[in-house]
Every structure is written in C-alpha cells, then in structure tokens.
Design a protein around this motif. Structure first.
Motif, PDB file in Angstrom:
ATOM      1  N   ALA A  24      -7.359   0.479  -0.767  1.00  0.00           N
ATOM      2  CA  ALA A  24      -7.925  -0.841  -0.469  1.00  0.00           C
ATOM      3  C   ALA A  24      -6.952  -1.695   0.337  1.00  0.00           C
ATOM      4  O   ALA A  24      -7.342  -2.371   1.301  1.00  0.00           O
ATOM      5  CB  ALA A  24      -8.294  -1.543  -1.775  1.00  0.00           C
ATOM      6  N   LEU A  25      -5.674  -1.677  -0.019  1.00  0.00           N
ATOM      7  CA  LEU A  25      -4.680  -2.469   0.713  1.00  0.00           C
ATOM      8  C   LEU A  25      -4.483  -1.947   2.133  1.00  0.00           C
ATOM      9  O   LEU A  25      -4.294  -2.726   3.076  1.00  0.00           O
ATOM     10  CB  LEU A  25      -3.350  -2.453  -0.041  1.00  0.00           C
ATOM     11  CG  LEU A  25      -3.298  -3.271  -1.326  1.00  0.00           C
ATOM     12  CD1 LEU A  25      -2.011  -2.990  -2.087  1.00  0.00           C
ATOM     13  CD2 LEU A  25      -3.416  -4.764  -1.029  1.00  0.00           C
ATOM     14  N   THR A  26      -4.537  -0.638   2.303  1.00  0.00           N
ATOM     15  CA  THR A  26      -4.397  -0.059   3.644  1.00  0.00           C
ATOM     16  C   THR A  26      -5.521  -0.536   4.551  1.00  0.00           C
ATOM     17  O   THR A  26      -5.304  -0.832   5.737  1.00  0.00           O
ATOM     18  CB  THR A  26      -4.399   1.482   3.569  1.00  0.00           C
ATOM     19  OG1 THR A  26      -3.333   1.916   2.722  1.00  0.00           O
ATOM     20  CG2 THR A  26      -4.231   2.101   4.951  1.00  0.00           C
ATOM     21  N   LEU A  27      -6.717  -0.639   4.014  1.00  0.00           N
ATOM     22  CA  LEU A  27      -7.859  -1.098   4.805  1.00  0.00           C
ATOM     23  C   LEU A  27      -7.751  -2.564   5.196  1.00  0.00           C
ATOM     24  O   LEU A  27      -8.456  -3.025   6.095  1.00  0.00           O
ATOM     25  CB  LEU A  27      -9.151  -0.858   4.031  1.00  0.00           C
ATOM     26  CG  LEU A  27      -9.573   0.613   3.890  1.00  0.00           C
ATOM     27  CD1 LEU A  27     -10.736   0.753   2.919  1.00  0.00           C
ATOM     28  CD2 LEU A  27      -9.944   1.198   5.262  1.00  0.00           C
ATOM     29  N   CYS A  28      -6.858  -3.305   4.539  1.00  0.00           N
ATOM     30  CA  CYS A  28      -6.650  -4.718   4.884  1.00  0.00           C
ATOM     31  C   CYS A  28      -5.755  -4.893   6.113  1.00  0.00           C
ATOM     32  O   CYS A  28      -5.656  -5.998   6.659  1.00  0.00           O
ATOM     33  CB  CYS A  28      -6.036  -5.470   3.699  1.00  0.00           C
ATOM     34  SG  CYS A  28      -7.147  -5.660   2.288  1.00  0.00           S
TER      35      CYS A  28
ATOM     36  N   ALA B 259       0.838  -1.203   0.000  1.00  0.00           N
ATOM     37  CA  ALA B 259       0.000   0.000   0.000  1.00  0.00           C
ATOM     38  C   ALA B 259       0.871   1.251   0.000  1.00  0.00           C
ATOM     39  O   ALA B 259       0.633   2.208  -0.757  1.00  0.00           O
ATOM     40  CB  ALA B 259      -0.918  -0.005   1.224  1.00  0.00           C
ATOM     41  N   ASP B 260       1.918   1.248   0.834  1.00  0.00           N
ATOM     42  CA  ASP B 260       2.858   2.375   0.850  1.00  0.00           C
ATOM     43  C   ASP B 260       3.591   2.498  -0.478  1.00  0.00           C
ATOM     44  O   ASP B 260       3.857   3.609  -0.958  1.00  0.00           O
ATOM     45  CB  ASP B 260       3.874   2.189   1.977  1.00  0.00           C
ATOM     46  CG  ASP B 260       3.250   2.255   3.362  1.00  0.00           C
ATOM     47  OD1 ASP B 260       2.092   2.685   3.472  1.00  0.00           O
ATOM     48  OD2 ASP B 260       3.936   1.865   4.330  1.00  0.00           O
TER      49      ASP B 260
ATOM     50  N   LEU C 170      -6.766   6.527   9.694  1.00  0.00           N
ATOM     51  CA  LEU C 170      -6.367   7.847   9.205  1.00  0.00           C
ATOM     52  C   LEU C 170      -5.647   7.737   7.869  1.00  0.00           C
ATOM     53  O   LEU C 170      -5.913   8.510   6.935  1.00  0.00           O
ATOM     54  CB  LEU C 170      -5.462   8.527  10.237  1.00  0.00           C
ATOM     55  CG  LEU C 170      -4.899   9.894   9.835  1.00  0.00           C
ATOM     56  CD1 LEU C 170      -6.026  10.896   9.615  1.00  0.00           C
ATOM     57  CD2 LEU C 170      -3.933  10.416  10.895  1.00  0.00           C
ATOM     58  N   LEU C 171      -4.748   6.761   7.747  1.00  0.00           N
ATOM     59  CA  LEU C 171      -3.992   6.595   6.510  1.00  0.00           C
ATOM     60  C   LEU C 171      -4.913   6.255   5.341  1.00  0.00           C
ATOM     61  O   LEU C 171      -4.742   6.762   4.223  1.00  0.00           O
ATOM     62  CB  LEU C 171      -2.943   5.494   6.697  1.00  0.00           C
ATOM     63  CG  LEU C 171      -1.717   5.508   5.783  1.00  0.00           C
ATOM     64  CD1 LEU C 171      -0.977   6.832   5.889  1.00  0.00           C
ATOM     65  CD2 LEU C 171      -0.788   4.359   6.128  1.00  0.00           C
ATOM     66  N   ALA C 172      -5.904   5.413   5.585  1.00  0.00           N
ATOM     67  CA  ALA C 172      -6.851   5.049   4.522  1.00  0.00           C
ATOM     68  C   ALA C 172      -7.646   6.272   4.058  1.00  0.00           C
ATOM     69  O   ALA C 172      -7.874   6.467   2.851  1.00  0.00           O
ATOM     70  CB  ALA C 172      -7.788   3.955   5.009  1.00  0.00           C
ATOM     71  N   MET C 173      -8.077   7.105   4.993  1.00  0.00           N
ATOM     72  CA  MET C 173      -8.833   8.305   4.619  1.00  0.00           C
ATOM     73  C   MET C 173      -7.970   9.278   3.820  1.00  0.00           C
ATOM     74  O   MET C 173      -8.435   9.890   2.848  1.00  0.00           O
ATOM     75  CB  MET C 173      -9.373   8.990   5.876  1.00  0.00           C
ATOM     76  CG  MET C 173     -10.517   8.238   6.542  1.00  0.00           C
ATOM     77  SD  MET C 173     -11.295   9.173   7.891  1.00  0.00           S
ATOM     78  CE  MET C 173     -10.055   8.994   9.173  1.00  0.00           C
ATOM     79  N   MET C 174      -6.711   9.411   4.212  1.00  0.00           N
ATOM     80  CA  MET C 174      -5.811  10.295   3.486  1.00  0.00           C
ATOM     81  C   MET C 174      -5.626   9.826   2.049  1.00  0.00           C
ATOM     82  O   MET C 174      -5.664  10.623   1.100  1.00  0.00           O
ATOM     83  CB  MET C 174      -4.463  10.353   4.207  1.00  0.00           C
ATOM     84  CG  MET C 174      -4.509  11.045   5.558  1.00  0.00           C
ATOM     85  SD  MET C 174      -3.040  10.754   6.572  1.00  0.00           S
ATOM     86  CE  MET C 174      -1.785  11.572   5.586  1.00  0.00           C
TER      87      MET C 174
END
Length: 419
Positions: free
Chosen positions: A189-193, A24-25, A82-86
């Motif tokens: 999507a990957l961050t939410l995992c 994701a990063d 927070l990261l997913a929202m960003m």
C-alpha cells in the motif's frame, strides 16, 4: 563566501515520494528478515542437515538469473508499479505458508517449494528499489538517499531478526507468519503511494512512430552498457565476489554456526544476526552524514576490512566474540555496498538504471553458489576451516580485481571518485 552546509541525514525525507518509499522498503525488509530467520531455523531443526540448510538459503536467489529482465520491466512500465506488484506477490506466498502452518500441514517440502517461487522475485527487490530512489531523488542527494535506504535492511536485521525469533519461539510459526503477511500488505500500500513516472524515460521526437524495441534487445543493450563501462564492470565483479565468499558466512550459514558452533537457540541466532545489522546500520548512518567522500577508495578500504574481520570471525567459539566480529563486519559491509551502489547509479544514465541494477542483482547468484559449496566443505573440514578459506581466498581475488581496474578506481580524478 560561506561554507556549504553539512549534509543532513534527514534531507532525503524532504522529498514526498521518499517519505513513502522508505517505510515501504523498511516493512518489506523486516518481513524478509523474519522469514529468513524463521524458515532457516525451521529447516535446520526439521531436517538436521547443514547441506539442506544451504540448499534452502540458495533457493532464495534463483531469481538472480532473471533479475536483468526485472530491470527491463522496470524501465518499461515504471519502477514503482513493478515494485508494488512484486510486494503483492510476497504477500500472497506468505499467506499460503501461513495457511499451511495454522492448519498443521506445513513440512520442509512445502517450505522448499514456496522458497523457490519467492526466490524468483525477491532478489530483484533491492535493485528495483534502488532504481526508484535514483528516479525520485535529486542527483546531489543520491549518496544520502541510498545510505538512508540501506538502513531499512539494517534495522530490519535488528528488529526483524529479534522479533521474528521472539514470535517463533513464543507463539510458533503460524502466528509469526500472520505478522509477516501484514507487513507485506502494508508495504504494498505504501509503495503505491509513491508518485513516479510510469515510464522513467520519455521517448524522443518521432519515437512513437517507431516500433518499440523487444525486451531481449533492451536486455542486450543493458548488459553491453555495463560491460563497456570499466568502473561499472569493476564494481559488479566486486559485488559478485562478495556474494560468493563473504555473505555466506554472515547470512545463510549463521543458523548452523549458532546451533552447532555456539550451542545457542533461536534467540541467540537473533542476537548474532542483529549484531551484523547494528554494525551495518552505524555504517549507513555515518555515510549519510559525511560529504565529499571518494566512494571508490572507500569501497576498496571497506572491502579489505570486511574480509579481514570475517577471517577473525571464522575462528570465534563464543557468542559474545562472534557478535563483536559480526558488528565490525556489518559496518564495513555497509560502507562497501553503499559505495558500490553509488558508483553504479552515478555512472548509469536515467533510461538504463533499471537494467544496470538488474545486472547488479544477477551477480547475487554468487551467494547460492558460495552457500552450496560451503555446505559441502563444512561437512568435510569444519566451519572454521571453511570460513578461513572463504575469507582469505575472497580477499586475494578482491585485490586482484582492484589492481586490474586501479586506474578507474583509485586516482582522485577518476569518475568513480567524483564527489
């Protein structure tokens, strides 16, 4: 008694959450680099002004002033959320640019506005992802995890810069931005995992009955925590000075150097940008494979090498020699920044990590200041003289910082050098 096993570069991937966060990063970093290169070249070509180029590059760091509040938010709602929202916000803004470009309505004014909005959120991405890594990784794997996380930016600057330049040159800005939007959506999507605690630090006994501290109080506590920890304060001053005097030469001013000094095009700019990233990638991988490093001493040595290389780079007149200098600069920069991040994360207690990294991101404000000053200086004295002034002045100030906090950074027994 058997010797401890050598660290493995792949060890962090044994952690399930890291296997989702790293790609994701990576995708986010690729999209960042593609956007930076494409829009930087677009602004320079459309306006023909190095000053406006530096203004554009500076807009990407507006959010450094509010980065500590992102740290507060991460400590409160969870760094994963927070990261997913960003990253969802990046996708929305990139979609707006894509629509304008495909509709033939794009102009530099729109680019500046969207870059300013993106600049409110984007500077905090690195800090929030660092805090999330520290949350999901065991303490003994932190150096390896941060080093491997750093490769997401390094590989992005190689693949993202080259692919962005190629797509822009061959297909135009619209189709290139379709790819950028896709990267942001997949990254979200990957961050939410990632499965991480919604609140990094559970409240103590009876805390549920007490009123929750205000965000402003949280922020004050975070700043005070950093300010009263000498090794953190020293690391942050070093980070500020690096952003003020080192990064402008290899980041925001690179499109100008490519076009005006070396006489090359978008592809040549991609090669220059990728050279810095290749050196940085080598540094990240090397550090992930080496155990028992005295990180504060490594940070000092790498900083001196970084500035020395930039001093040579400022005198280069051809693309091949500039690429060689940028490669070495990227290598030393990687060692410096990873060491700095490890010092901060090791010193920070778990419930302060978000705020510590938020304060860390705030010092990036030195970069737009350095860029704007460089834009004016280049018009007055030229690129080589400006680069020489930045490298020599930066090195002198850096040594002053190191000497002032030498008791916290140099002794083998100092906490900053703990293995």
């Amino acid at each position: 008694m058997s010797e401890p096993a050598r660290p493995s570069a792949l060890a962090p991937f044994r952690i399930r959450n890291y296997r989702f966060q790293w790609p994701a990063d990576l995708l986010t970093s690729w999209a960042f680099e593609m956007e930076t290169l494409i829009l930087g070249w677009y602004v320079l070509v459309e306006t023909g002004s190095v000053l406006l180029l530096t203004v554009f590059a500076s807009l990407g760091y507006i959010g450094t002033l509010v980065a500590p509040m992102f740290g507060v938010a991460g400590d409160r709602i969870g760094h994963r959320d927070l990261l997913a929202m960003m990253r969802a916000a990046y996708a929305v803004l990139a979609t707006v640019l894509t629509t304008l470009a495909l509709g033939g309505q794009l102009n530099p004014s729109f680019v500046f506005v969207i870059a300013a909005v993106m600049g409110i959120v984007r500077p905090s991405d690195l800090g929030v992802r660092g805090a999330l890594v520290a949350t999901i990784m065991p303490h003994e794997q932190l150096i390896g995890a941060i080093s491997i996380s750093r490769t997401t930016m390094d590989t992005a600057r190689i693949a993202g810069a080259l692919s962005g330049a190629g797509l822009f040159a061959s297909l135009g800005i619209g189709p290139a931005y379709v790819a950028i939007v896709s990267l942001y959506l997949l990254s979200t999507a990957l961050t939410l995992c990632v499965v991480a605690p919604a609140k990094p630090h559970p409240a103590g006994a009876g805390a549920s009955e007490a009123p929750q501290p205000s965000p402003l109080r949280d922020l004050k506590e975070g700043v005070a925590y950093v300010w009263t920890t000498p090794r953190m304060r020293a690391a942050l001053w070093i980070a500020f000075l690096a952003n003020l005097t080192a990064y402008p030469l290899s980041n925001g001013l690179l499109p100008y150097a490519a076009r005006e000094i070396y006489g090359t095009n978008q592809t040549g700019l991609g090669y220059l940008s990728a050279s810095f990233a290749i050196g940085s990638l080598v540094g990240s991988i090397a550090l992930s494979l080496v155990g028992g490093i005295r990180v504060a001493r490594l940070m000092i040595a790498a900083t001196v090498l970084w500035y020395s290389t930039l001093l040579v780079f400022a005198q280069m007149q051809t693309v091949p020699t500039a690429m060689a200098c940028l490669m070495l600069a990227g290598f030393s920069q990687s060692l410096c920044m990873i060491s700095l991040a490890v010092i901060l994360m090791r010193a920070a207690s778990e419930h302060f990590r978000g705020r510590v990294m938020g304060v860390r991101m705030m010092v990036i404000y030195g970069l737009p200041l350095g860029l704007l000053a460089a834009g004016s200086l280049i018009d007055l004295v030229g690129f080589a003289a400006t680069g020489t002034l930045y490298a020599t002045g930066g090195l002198a100030l850096m040594m002053t910082i190191i000497l002032h906090w030498r008791a916290d950074l140099w002794p083998v027994h100092a906490p900053a050098n703990a293995r």
